[in-house]
Design a protein around this motif. Structure first.
Motif, short mmCIF file in Angstrom:
data_model
loop_
_atom_site.label_atom_id
_atom_site.label_comp_id
_atom_site.label_asym_id
_atom_site.label_seq_id
_atom_site.Cartn_x
_atom_site.Cartn_y
_atom_site.Cartn_z
N PHE B 119 0.68 -1.18 0.02
CA PHE B 119 0.04 0.02 0.19
C PHE B 119 0.89 1.23 0.09
O PHE B 119 0.55 2.13 -0.70
CB PHE B 119 -1.03 -0.07 1.30
CG PHE B 119 -2.08 -0.74 0.92
CD1 PHE B 119 -2.25 -2.10 0.92
CD2 PHE B 119 -3.39 -0.28 0.74
CE1 PHE B 119 -3.29 -2.96 0.66
CE2 PHE B 119 -4.52 -0.83 0.50
CZ PHE B 119 -4.65 -2.11 0.27
N LEU B 120 1.88 1.15 0.78
CA LEU B 120 2.93 2.28 0.70
C LEU B 120 3.52 2.67 -0.45
O LEU B 120 3.52 3.71 -1.12
CB LEU B 120 4.07 1.90 1.74
CG LEU B 120 5.02 3.29 2.04
CD1 LEU B 120 4.35 4.30 2.71
CD2 LEU B 120 6.29 2.74 2.86
N LYS B 121 3.93 1.45 -1.30
CA LYS B 121 4.54 1.59 -2.35
C LYS B 121 3.55 2.11 -3.92
O LYS B 121 3.89 2.77 -4.62
CB LYS B 121 4.79 0.23 -3.08
CG LYS B 121 6.21 -0.35 -2.53
CD LYS B 121 7.49 0.62 -2.84
CE LYS B 121 8.72 0.21 -1.95
NZ LYS B 121 9.61 1.35 -2.18
N MET B 122 2.19 1.74 -3.46
CA MET B 122 1.37 2.26 -4.45
C MET B 122 0.45 3.70 -4.14
O MET B 122 -0.31 3.93 -4.63
CB MET B 122 0.12 1.12 -4.60
CG MET B 122 0.39 -0.01 -5.27
SD MET B 122 -0.91 -1.37 -5.60
CE MET B 122 -1.09 -1.81 -4.05
N GLY B 123 1.27 4.33 -2.81
CA GLY B 123 0.49 5.47 -2.64
C GLY B 123 -0.63 5.55 -1.96
O GLY B 123 -1.42 6.38 -2.09
N LEU B 124 -1.03 4.30 -1.40
CA LEU B 124 -2.38 4.07 -1.08
C LEU B 124 -2.36 4.04 0.73
O LEU B 124 -3.29 3.45 1.50
CB LEU B 124 -2.93 2.71 -1.21
CG LEU B 124 -3.23 2.53 -3.00
CD1 LEU B 124 -3.47 1.18 -3.09
CD2 LEU B 124 -4.45 3.54 -3.20
N PHE B 125 -1.32 4.76 1.13
CA PHE B 125 -0.96 4.37 2.59
C PHE B 125 -1.62 5.81 3.13
O PHE B 125 -1.21 7.00 2.88
CB PHE B 125 0.61 4.47 3.06
CG PHE B 125 0.63 3.71 4.12
CD1 PHE B 125 0.19 2.52 4.32
CD2 PHE B 125 1.76 3.94 5.06
CE1 PHE B 125 0.40 1.68 5.54
CE2 PHE B 125 1.97 3.12 6.02
CZ PHE B 125 1.31 2.05 6.51
N GLY B 126 -2.38 5.91 4.12
CA GLY B 126 -2.86 7.10 5.05
C GLY B 126 -3.90 7.84 4.33
O GLY B 126 -4.16 9.09 4.45
N ASN B 127 -4.67 7.35 3.23
CA ASN B 127 -5.71 7.99 2.57
C ASN B 127 -6.98 7.17 2.59
O ASN B 127 -6.97 5.79 2.56
CB ASN B 127 -5.27 8.41 1.36
CG ASN B 127 -4.82 7.49 0.47
OD1 ASN B 127 -5.54 6.43 0.11
ND2 ASN B 127 -3.68 7.73 -0.57
N VAL B 128 -8.15 7.98 2.13
CA VAL B 128 -9.22 7.33 2.41
C VAL B 128 -9.54 5.91 1.20
O VAL B 128 -9.92 4.89 1.57
CB VAL B 128 -10.51 8.19 2.28
CG1 VAL B 128 -11.82 7.57 1.81
CG2 VAL B 128 -10.78 9.07 3.25
N MET B 129 -8.83 6.21 0.03
CA MET B 129 -8.88 5.20 -1.07
C MET B 129 -8.16 3.87 -0.41
O MET B 129 -8.72 2.78 -0.76
CB MET B 129 -8.34 5.61 -2.46
CG MET B 129 -8.34 5.08 -3.54
SD MET B 129 -10.09 4.09 -3.79
CE MET B 129 -10.88 5.72 -4.58
N GLY B 130 -7.01 4.28 -0.07
CA GLY B 130 -6.21 2.97 0.52
C GLY B 130 -7.29 2.13 1.47
O GLY B 130 -7.20 0.94 1.48
N VAL B 131 -7.83 2.96 2.54
CA VAL B 131 -8.87 2.07 3.45
C VAL B 131 -9.84 1.42 2.78
O VAL B 131 -9.97 0.27 3.26
CB VAL B 131 -8.97 3.03 4.41
CG1 VAL B 131 -10.15 2.62 5.56
CG2 VAL B 131 -7.96 3.64 5.26
N ILE B 132 -10.39 2.19 1.71
CA ILE B 132 -11.53 1.45 0.83
C ILE B 132 -11.05 0.01 0.45
O ILE B 132 -11.79 -0.71 0.31
CB ILE B 132 -12.02 2.36 -0.09
CG1 ILE B 132 -12.99 3.58 0.82
CG2 ILE B 132 -13.15 1.53 -0.93
CD1 ILE B 132 -13.38 4.64 -0.23
N ILE B 133 -9.84 0.17 -0.32
CA ILE B 133 -9.44 -1.04 -1.10
C ILE B 133 -9.05 -1.91 0.16
O ILE B 133 -9.27 -3.14 -0.23
CB ILE B 133 -8.22 -0.55 -2.02
CG1 ILE B 133 -8.75 0.46 -2.98
CG2 ILE B 133 -7.41 -1.88 -2.50
CD1 ILE B 133 -7.68 0.96 -4.06
N ALA B 134 -8.40 -1.74 1.05
CA ALA B 134 -7.97 -2.45 2.15
C ALA B 134 -9.25 -3.33 2.60
O ALA B 134 -9.31 -4.68 2.90
CB ALA B 134 -7.07 -1.96 3.24
N GLN B 135 -10.32 -2.43 2.95
CA GLN B 135 -11.60 -3.14 3.54
C GLN B 135 -12.27 -4.10 2.41
O GLN B 135 -12.88 -4.97 2.78
CB GLN B 135 -12.36 -2.10 4.15
CG GLN B 135 -11.84 -1.44 5.40
CD GLN B 135 -12.99 -0.52 6.22
OE1 GLN B 135 -14.01 -0.28 5.60
NE2 GLN B 135 -12.55 -0.03 7.17
#
Lengths: 284, 257
Positions: B119-135
């Motif tokens: 997630f860090l490498k894909m720029g999805l760390f610490g943002n809403v989109m990252g949380v949505i994808i992880a969930q």
């Protein structure tokens, strides 16, 4: 054309449902052997040896296993008893809705509420003070963050017992246990025999996979033990996250060792539970 | 005359179930409620009126929780339904189902900790989109497995009948499959909404405290020992699922029965 669409959908399933799990596992495995990681410089089994010799994992696993086992036994036992004794009353409109209410309470809220009730300055401690049983908060027994995990077990039981009660009521109805019981009684069985030979075997046999699944979920529970657990030993998820978030970089790799071991255990459990599919008794 | 003990036990059980809700509402209305007081010295709407102010950030947290949960529930339900058809009609259905159980059975917080690098490498760390994808990654297997019982011989024969009568794939979904699965789709939507709404561990790892959902807020208030705001956040966290449960029970379960 149809096959191509199906293959595309299966690829999509692999991409969403399989690759993230595989990637996470491989990453944790490589980290645990020192192949990747900021402070690591090549393959080593040192972190595995360290975890193995310290006994932290086994202590934590045993602790989590015991808590999950006690919680699931109390919940399933309580739900079975309530189904047996109160089935007719629980079918009433008001009670059947009330039973659903605990399902709306997440683990973090249950943990918070249990802490509010059972901590040293909590609600029951205040009652104890007003009744003259204690004169200061420190005299109240340790019921949260305690060695016997009373708070954690209580939270787990209040969270999952209503679910099992609803499940058993549903199975009782769908499997026509009532009719079978009446038939058994007509053939001369007494109440004890009906319970032991019909009620319990049918309900347990129909729900054992869900019971085992919930046991595994409790084994990896995070929020409740985070609020109500003690410093050591900790439940598995809390221990893993604590190790991975360490400032000591060596401990991060050890955290991944524990994560790999935990993942292997639950994966083996999943294989044992879901791979040997027996043929269904009837076609659906 | 023999007195029955059952009404007493049932009344006690009802009180025990309702007590947490009453206690949390009371705590959210209180302030200066310290040991050894059995009741708070102040009960009022002081804390609740602060929801609207930016000081607590609760309204923002409520909105972001709602956005995340609705997105996760919609995407998981739709994708779970469509993909489950291919999986459960596949010759290797048992193996594919087993693969879906691995992410489902693993603790989400451990899963997130092992996935965080990607997630860090894909720029999805610490943002809403990252949380949505992880969930979504943890809600999707649930949705997929949820529909396993739907794809049976009866449904397959309906699909074959539509094809025999000249219907295309689109018509099969719109005229037959979606109407047949309407109740299940609604339940799956509610369940995946709740999975997302209740999620704490995974959100705290992928959101790194920047995405402050209600569960994150509850924990922050507990850490600050601000139990009144903690209780208030708990109330906000509990009431939407109660409303959902009510509608679930009243409209969906009834229709399914």
């Amino acid at each position: 054309m149809k096959n191509r669409t199906n293959n595309f959908i299966i690829s999509l399933f692999i991409a969403i449902g399989v690759i993230p799990f595989a990637a996470a596992f491989v990453y944790a495995l490589l980290y645990s052997f020192g192949i990747i990681g900021i402070a690591n410089d090549g393959f080593t089994t040192a972190f595995w040896s360290a975890v193995w010799s310290s006994g932290t994992f086994f202590q934590s696993f045993l602790y989590s296993f015991s808590i999950a086992l006690v919680s699931i036994t109390l919940s399933v036992g309580g739900a079975l008893w309530a189904t047996l004794k109160f089935r007719k009353q629980l079918e009433q409109k008001f009670l059947s809705f009330i039973l659903y209410l605990p399902l709306a309470v997440p683990g973090i809220v249950t943990g918070f509420f249990t802490f509010q009730l059972f901590s040293k300055s909590g609600f029951f401690s205040r009652i104890g003070y007003q009744m003259g049983w204690i004169s200061q908060p420190s005299q109240f027994p340790d019921l949260v963050n305690d060695v016997f995990a009373f708070g954690i077990v209580l939270s787990f039981v209040t969270m999952i017992m209503p679910f099992f009660l609803l499940l058993f009521l549903n199975v009782y109805k769908n499997e026509r246990v009532e009719e079978l019981s009446v038939l058994a009684q007509a053939l001369g069985a007494n109440a004890k025999q009906v319970t032991q030979r019909i009620f319990l075997p049918i309900l347990i046999k129909k729900t054992w996979v869900i019971i085992v699944l919930y046991f595994i979920f409790l084994l990896g529970a995070y929020e409740v033990p985070l609020i109500l657990g003690q410093e050591s030993p900790q439940m598995l998820s809390v221990l893993i996250i604590q190790e991975i978030k360490q400032y000591d970089l060596d401990r991060i790799s050890e955290g991944y060792v524990i994560a790999v071991m935990y993942t292997l255990i639950v994966s083996v459990a999943a294989i044992l539970l879901f791979l040997p599919r027996r043929k269904p008794a009837y076609e659906t | 005359m023999k007195l029955s003990w059952k009404p007493f036990v049932l009344s006690l059980a009802v009180l025990l179930i309702l007590f947490p809700f009453a206690y949390l509402v009371l705590l959210s209305l209180a302030s200066d409620w310290r040991f050894p007081d059995l009741f708070p010295s102040y009960i009022g709407l002081k804390n609740w009126s602060k929801i609207l102010s930016s000081e607590t950030g609760l309204l923002t947290s409520f909105a972001s929780s709602l956005l995340i949960s609705l997105s996760v529930a919609i995407v998981s339900t739709v994708s779970g339904f469509l993909i489950s058809r291919a999986v459960f009609y596949h010759p290797k259905k048992n193996t594919l189902t087993l693969l879906a159980y691995f992410p489902y059975i693993l603790a989400p917080v451990v899963f997130a900790a092992c996935l965080s690098f990607f997630f860090l490498k894909m720029g999805l760390f610490g943002n809403v989109m990252g949380v949505i994808i992880a969930q979504f990654i943890i809600a999707f297997p649930y949705a997929l497995l949820f529909f396993s019982s739907f794809w049976n011989k009866k449904v397959k024969s309906y699909e074959d009948l539509v094809a025999t009568l000249g219907g295309n794939r689109w018509q099969t979904y719109i005229k037959v499959l979606f109407p047949l699965a309407k109740g299940l789709l609604l339940i799956c939507f509610f369940q995946t909404f709740l999975i997302s709404w209740f999620e704490y561990g995974l959100t705290s790892i992928i959101g790194i405290g920047k995405v402050q959902t209600l569960t994150i807020k509850v924990f922050l208030f507990i850490k600050e020992a601000n139990y009144y705001y903690g209780a208030l956040s708990c109330c906000l966290l509990i009431f939407p699922p109660i409303v959902l449960l009510y509608f679930n029970k009243r409209y969906v379960f009834k229709k399914l029965a």
